[in-house]
Design a protein around this motif. Structure first.
Motif, PDB file in Angstrom:
ATOM      1  N   LEU A 131       0.825  -1.220   0.000  1.00 55.47           N
ATOM      2  CA  LEU A 131       0.000   0.000   0.000  1.00 55.47           C
ATOM      3  C   LEU A 131       0.852   1.261   0.000  1.00 55.47           C
ATOM      4  O   LEU A 131       0.485   2.273  -0.583  1.00 55.47           O
ATOM      5  CB  LEU A 131      -0.933   0.004   1.218  1.00 55.47           C
ATOM      6  CG  LEU A 131      -2.083  -1.009   1.150  1.00 55.47           C
ATOM      7  CD1 LEU A 131      -2.676  -1.246   2.533  1.00 55.47           C
ATOM      8  CD2 LEU A 131      -3.160  -0.503   0.190  1.00 55.47           C
ATOM      9  N   GLY A 132       1.997   1.220   0.678  1.00 50.87           N
ATOM     10  CA  GLY A 132       2.853   2.409   0.725  1.00 50.87           C
ATOM     11  C   GLY A 132       4.047   2.194   1.635  1.00 50.87           C
ATOM     12  O   GLY A 132       3.989   1.388   2.568  1.00 50.87           O
ATOM     13  N   SER A 133       5.115   2.939   1.365  1.00 53.25           N
ATOM     14  CA  SER A 133       6.385   2.712   2.060  1.00 53.25           C
ATOM     15  C   SER A 133       6.299   2.963   3.568  1.00 53.25           C
ATOM     16  O   SER A 133       7.036   2.358   4.343  1.00 53.25           O
ATOM     17  CB  SER A 133       7.461   3.625   1.472  1.00 53.25           C
ATOM     18  OG  SER A 133       7.541   3.426   0.088  1.00 53.25           O
ATOM     19  N   ASP A 134       5.418   3.887   3.988  1.00 57.13           N
ATOM     20  CA  ASP A 134       5.342   4.230   5.419  1.00 57.13           C
ATOM     21  C   ASP A 134       4.283   3.422   6.168  1.00 57.13           C
ATOM     22  O   ASP A 134       4.139   3.568   7.379  1.00 57.13           O
ATOM     23  CB  ASP A 134       5.001   5.727   5.586  1.00 57.13           C
ATOM     24  CG  ASP A 134       6.123   6.648   5.120  1.00 57.13           C
ATOM     25  OD1 ASP A 134       7.270   6.180   4.986  1.00 57.13           O
ATOM     26  OD2 ASP A 134       5.850   7.837   4.903  1.00 57.13           O
ATOM     27  N   VAL A 135       3.528   2.586   5.447  1.00 55.57           N
ATOM     28  CA  VAL A 135       2.399   1.896   6.102  1.00 55.57           C
ATOM     29  C   VAL A 135       2.875   0.814   7.096  1.00 55.57           C
ATOM     30  O   VAL A 135       2.336   0.727   8.201  1.00 55.57           O
ATOM     31  CB  VAL A 135       1.408   1.325   5.053  1.00 55.57           C
ATOM     32  CG1 VAL A 135       0.201   0.695   5.737  1.00 55.57           C
ATOM     33  CG2 VAL A 135       0.949   2.422   4.088  1.00 55.57           C
ATOM     34  N   PRO A 136       3.902   0.012   6.762  1.00 55.50           N
ATOM     35  CA  PRO A 136       4.324  -1.010   7.737  1.00 55.50           C
ATOM     36  C   PRO A 136       4.740  -0.409   9.078  1.00 55.50           C
ATOM     37  O   PRO A 136       4.407  -0.955  10.129  1.00 55.50           O
ATOM     38  CB  PRO A 136       5.513  -1.705   7.034  1.00 55.50           C
ATOM     39  CG  PRO A 136       5.228  -1.518   5.579  1.00 55.50           C
ATOM     40  CD  PRO A 136       4.615  -0.156   5.467  1.00 55.50           C
TER      41      PRO A 136
END
Ligand code: ATP
Length: 307
Positions: A131-136
């Protein structure tokens, strides 16, 4: 769900890769500025956004929270997979605080609960990375090192808690534009005989040692952000914002992520309040608020309290 904003204590950015992404080494730090996300069973997908910046957030399938719900429904083979999502925004939008990523992380955890889908933490982290690089990172929170595009997250050994003043700008910055400007500035510096950026960005040993000490006086001078020159060139007023915090005794001052939010490390909670008041009244930002970190990532609330 309650889910925090992040700031970056270090953001080291390498040269752009063939796939368009930049290799990163970053130290994420989750702070006590939260969005709230509620999910309910529904016959059809629906999404509402409330809060100060609501008008700047799409309330359709392009919203990261919507995409998160769909991704989870697909991965868990939930039959209808429809859900009603309510986002109450307190994290400013396009601010370098990863608010959209936070909402996506909260929605993954919330739908996993709502549908009793039973996905494990690593499975949720894998969906989050798509979903996006900062989501985890928003799933776990705390203080953590991000590598790759930022999506490969490992907890950092950090002691103590830290008090911050956050200065919010009058309007957002596009992360894509900040990265492009950073690339241009670096190329120009290279041509002018300056140092080219390192191929592999590296973790700051000085910052990690300072974080282990738990001493904000040691952490403050180690805050760094490779995107800061680009953010300052796009938004020159941020120089005055950073200077105002330093004049009021901030132990460290840095643009968060792609900006334009500036984070100021304070001596303690009272100093963070003083800094926020001084920054707000100095006119160099829209407003400022205090926050503390680290805080946990996306958590389920029951009766308004973390469960
Ligand atoms: P990043 O640094 O991860 O790009 P940011 O903190 O600078 O993030 P966000 O607040 O996440 O910025 O918003 C970036 C863009 O994403 C917004 O301009 C908005 O159009 C879009 N967006 C999609 N979903 C959301 C959401 N749930 N909340 C906020 N913005 C969203």
């Amino acid at each position: 769900m309650r889910v925090p904003a992040k700031i970056n204590l270090q953001l080291a950015v390498g040269p752009v890769r063939a796939d368009g992404y930049h290799p990163l080494v970053t130290v994420f730090h989750a702070v006590s500025l939260f969005d709230e996300v509620t999910v309910r069973h529904a016959d059809a997908m629906a999404l509402t956004v409330t809060g100060e910046d609501a008008a700047a957030v799409p309330a359709d399938r392009s919203n990261l929270a919507w995409r998160a719900a769909r991704a989870l429904a697909k991965a868990a083979a939930v039959r209808t997979g429809a859900v009603r999502i309510e986002i109450r925004k307190r994290i400013p939008v396009a601010a370098g605080l990863a608010g959209g990523s936070a909402d996506a992380a909260a929605t993954l955890v919330a739908c996993n609960e709502l549908w009793q889908a039973g996905l494990s933490a690593p499975e949720l982290a894998e969906l989050a990375a798509d979903l996006g690089s900062d989501v985890p990172f928003a799933l776990v929170g705390g203080t953590a090192v991000g590598r790759g595009r930022g999506e490969q997250v490992t907890p950092a050994l950090a002691a103590g808690s830290y008090h911050w003043a956050l200065a919010f700008a009058r309007s957002g910055l596009s992360a894509a534009q900040v990265y492009a400007t950073s690339d241009r500035l670096r190329t120009a510096r290279g041509k002018a005989g300056g140092q080219p950026p390192p191929v592999e960005p590296t973790l700051s040993a000085e910052l990690m040692t300072a974080l282990r000490s738990g001493d904000p006086g040691r952490v403050g001078p180690q805050l760094t952000n490779d995107l800061q020159p680009a953010a300052l060139s796009l938004r020159p007023v941020l120089r005055r914002t950073l200077a105002a915090g330093q004049e009021h005794g901030a132990l460290g001052a840095v643009v968060s992520g792609s900006g334009p939010t500036c984070a100021f490390l304070a001596r303690d909670a009272a100093h963070a309040s003083d800094l926020a008041v001084a920054l707000t009244s100095s006119g160099v930002c829209r407003t400022a608020a205090r926050a503390s970190g680290p805080v946990p990532g996306a958590v389920v609330l029951r009766d308004g309290k973390p469960s």
